[in-house]
Write a protein that holds these residues in place. Structure first.
Motif, PDB file in Angstrom:
ATOM      1  N   VAL A 185       0.972  -1.092   0.007  1.00 13.27           N
ATOM      2  CA  VAL A 185      -0.076  -0.030   0.119  1.00 13.27           C
ATOM      3  C   VAL A 185       0.983   1.366   0.082  1.00 13.27           C
ATOM      4  N   TRP A 186       2.221   1.275   0.499  1.00 17.46           N
ATOM      5  CA  TRP A 186       3.003   2.318   0.693  1.00 17.46           C
ATOM      6  C   TRP A 186       3.530   2.891  -0.337  1.00 17.46           C
ATOM      7  N   PHE A 187       3.978   1.857  -1.388  1.00 19.23           N
ATOM      8  CA  PHE A 187       4.899   2.400  -2.449  1.00 19.23           C
ATOM      9  C   PHE A 187       4.418   3.209  -3.422  1.00 19.23           C
ATOM     10  N   PRO A 188       2.992   2.667  -4.108  1.00 20.13           N
ATOM     11  CA  PRO A 188       2.327   3.536  -5.005  1.00 20.13           C
ATOM     12  C   PRO A 188       1.650   4.933  -4.503  1.00 20.13           C
ATOM     13  N   LEU A 189       1.523   4.799  -3.226  1.00 21.85           N
ATOM     14  CA  LEU A 189       1.173   6.188  -2.391  1.00 21.85           C
ATOM     15  C   LEU A 189       2.060   7.034  -2.401  1.00 21.85           C
ATOM     16  N   ARG A 190       3.405   6.469  -2.220  1.00 25.17           N
ATOM     17  CA  ARG A 190       4.410   7.637  -2.078  1.00 25.17           C
ATOM     18  C   ARG A 190       4.705   8.189  -3.243  1.00 25.17           C
ATOM     19  N   VAL A 191       4.612   7.100  -4.467  1.00 27.53           N
ATOM     20  CA  VAL A 191       4.635   7.837  -5.738  1.00 27.53           C
ATOM     21  C   VAL A 191       3.692   8.756  -6.265  1.00 27.53           C
ATOM     22  N   ILE A 192       2.547   8.702  -6.085  1.00 30.82           N
ATOM     23  CA  ILE A 192       1.450   9.487  -6.523  1.00 30.82           C
ATOM     24  C   ILE A 192       1.516  10.663  -5.432  1.00 30.82           C
ATOM     25  N   MET A 193       2.072  10.630  -4.142  1.00 28.96           N
ATOM     26  CA  MET A 193       1.927  11.831  -3.462  1.00 28.96           C
ATOM     27  C   MET A 193       3.171  12.630  -3.800  1.00 28.96           C
ATOM     28  N   THR A 194       4.343  12.164  -4.324  1.00 28.58           N
ATOM     29  CA  THR A 194       5.628  13.091  -4.779  1.00 28.58           C
ATOM     30  C   THR A 194       5.246  13.516  -6.053  1.00 28.58           C
TER      31      THR A 194
END
Ligand code: HEM
Length: 448
Positions: A185-194
């Motif tokens: 859950v955390w990896f794509p979340l950090r990508v889109i938040m970046t």
């Protein structure tokens, strides 16, 4: 290992085969037996159990592929389960529109939204997926350039660095973790938040709010509240949260996607606050939950199919086709609706103007007429033109990004994780719109 398609319960088997007449509403939808099948089509719990989903939808594809469906508590609709029918609908975006009905929601929740502040519709937001025609095109053009392959090439190394960071996190867990909840859950979340330009400290909140919208029907996530209430609260919080970054970026634009959205104009006029915040919400929610479900579901499929895992390890050049198979297999978006603007005949069934159709993407991606051996997971599947990203003018805005993230993650994972196996029972989110694994306990050994 192919997923088993078990026999239907006897009641439903009988219901599926007997009396299916092709002049719609008379079809068994009114008999007590099929009311139950209709209720199951709308039941979020069915989407939290892939074997049950496959059982129901395989039968629908076979016996009643365009089913007039009247579940208790919902406005009726056509359940569309075959690949070609979904393509026929999505291809004709003037005849089948998005605005009036996007997803399966209880009548009481739709009416609460309609009675609330806003535009008098049953959609609480004004997002790309709710728009049609020229308005949709204009709004899509605001961010489309950011998600084309040429732009994404510029962030490829950042995505690879984040993939490394999250495999580091996996390593730090020391050999056992809940892959879905702790890593995927955390990896794509950090990508889109970046890409949006949001700070790391917002990640937790964003995840909680996304789950509030997309996982509102899941009993574990909703925590005793009704799905409508959970969703309403999450949307309220989203609006409160994003009002600040939008105002800040209007005052002082930066180079991030949030600034592009905040300062966007359509027909020479700035988009409204509701439109700007809704845009944030669709990018932020659609942009990570789907991809994390595909990564977790993809790993689950590889664990269940050790020979496919081996094939991929020994031929890493197969990763792009493996990713397509993961997308077909997982199909994290379970449905979207369209509404007919005029009468139309599809697969011999007469659809009246104003009636809505639920397009069931995972079912289309198991369509026996299109996919050979659809219940087998094959990383080298030829002709894999799945509908996981939809089709036509609304086809997923982030499909290139999603593929890039999945490739980056599995490149890192497979090169560093030598062995991986299940360490417990997986569990899926109960949700009929977007859902995937919420728990995937794994045991693993890193390469030395
Ligand atoms: C594996 C990951 C993903 C899957 C399976 C997926 C699936 C979908 C599907 C099925 C649709 C509706 C298409 C239709 O109506 O025909 C859609 C629309 C959309 N997706 Fe994705 N998506 C994924 C990742 C992303 C990402 C990373 C973003 C980030 C920008 C994103 C943003 C959107 C947006 C904004 C729309 C609305 C497009 C429109 O209405 O024009 N998605 N997606």
């Amino acid at each position: 290992m192919a997923r088993p398609v078990r026999n239907l319960a006897r009641r439903d088997r009988i219901a599926s085969h007997e009396g299916v007449k092709l002049d719609k509403k008379s079809v068994l939808g009114e008999t007590p037996m099929l009311e139950r099948l209709d209720d199951r089509i709308a039941d979020p719990a069915v989407y939290g159990n892939p074997a049950v989903y496959d059982e129901i939808f395989t039968s629908l594809r076979r016996n009643d592929p365009m089913r007039w469906t009247s579940p208790a508590g919902y406005r009726p609709f056509w359940t569309v389960t075959r690949y070609q029918d979904i393509v026929e609908i999505e291809r004709q975006n003037d005849k089948f529109i998005n605005e009036p009905r996007l997803n399966l929601n209880l009548i009481e929740d739709e009416e609460r939204v309609r009675a609330g502040p806003g535009r008098g519709t049953t959609n609480p937001m004004r997002m790309l997926v709710n728009m049609d025609g020229a308005m949709h095109r204009a709004h899509r053009n605001i961010t489309q350039p950011w998600f084309l392959p040429a732009s994404l090439r510029k962030i490829e190394s950042d995505v690879a660095a984040l993939a490394k960071e999250f495999v580091d996190l996996l390593e730090a867990r020391g050999g056992e973790c809940d892959f879905a909840a702790d890593v995927a859950v955390w990896f794509p979340l950090r990508v889109i938040m970046t890409i949006l330009g949001m700070p790391r400290e917002d990640d937790q909140k964003m995840l909680r709010l996304t789950k509030g919208i997309l996982g509102a029907a899941d009993r574990e996530i909703a925590n005793g509240l009704s799905a409508g209430e959970t969703k309403r609260k999450a949307i309220e919080e989203f609006f409160a949260h994003f009002a600040t970054p939008i105002a800040e970026r209007r005052a002082r634009p930066t180079g991030d996607l949030a600034s592009v959205i905040a300062n966007a104009e359509v027909d020479g006029r700035p988009i409204s606050d509701v439109e700007a915040i809704s845009y944030f919400v669709i990018i932020a929610t659609a942009g990570h939950d789907t991809t994390s479900s595909s990564i977790a579901g993809g790993l689950h499929a590889l664990i269940h199919n050790p020979s496919e895992m081996e094939k991929l390890r020994s031929s890493p050049q197969m990763l792009p086709s493996a990713v397509e198979e993961m997308l077909r297999w997982v199909s994290p978006v379970k449905h979207f609706f369209r509404t007919a603007t005029d009468s139309y005949v599809l697969r011999g069934r007469s659809i009246a103007a104003g009636e809505s159709l639920m397009m069931c993407y995972p079912s289309a991606n198991r369509d026996e007429d299109v996919f050979e051996d659809p219940f087998s997971f094959k990383i080298d599947r030829a002709q894999n033109r799945h509908l996981a990203f939809g089709f036509g003018v609304h086809q997923c805005l982030g499909l290139h990004l999603a593929r890039l993230e999945m490739k980056a993650f599995f490149t890192e994972f497979l090169s560093r994780v030598e062995h991986v196996e299940l360490a417990g029972e997986p569990a899926w989110i109960e949700g009929s719109v977007v859902s995937g694994l919420k728990h995937l306990p794994i045991r693993y050994a890193m390469r030395r």
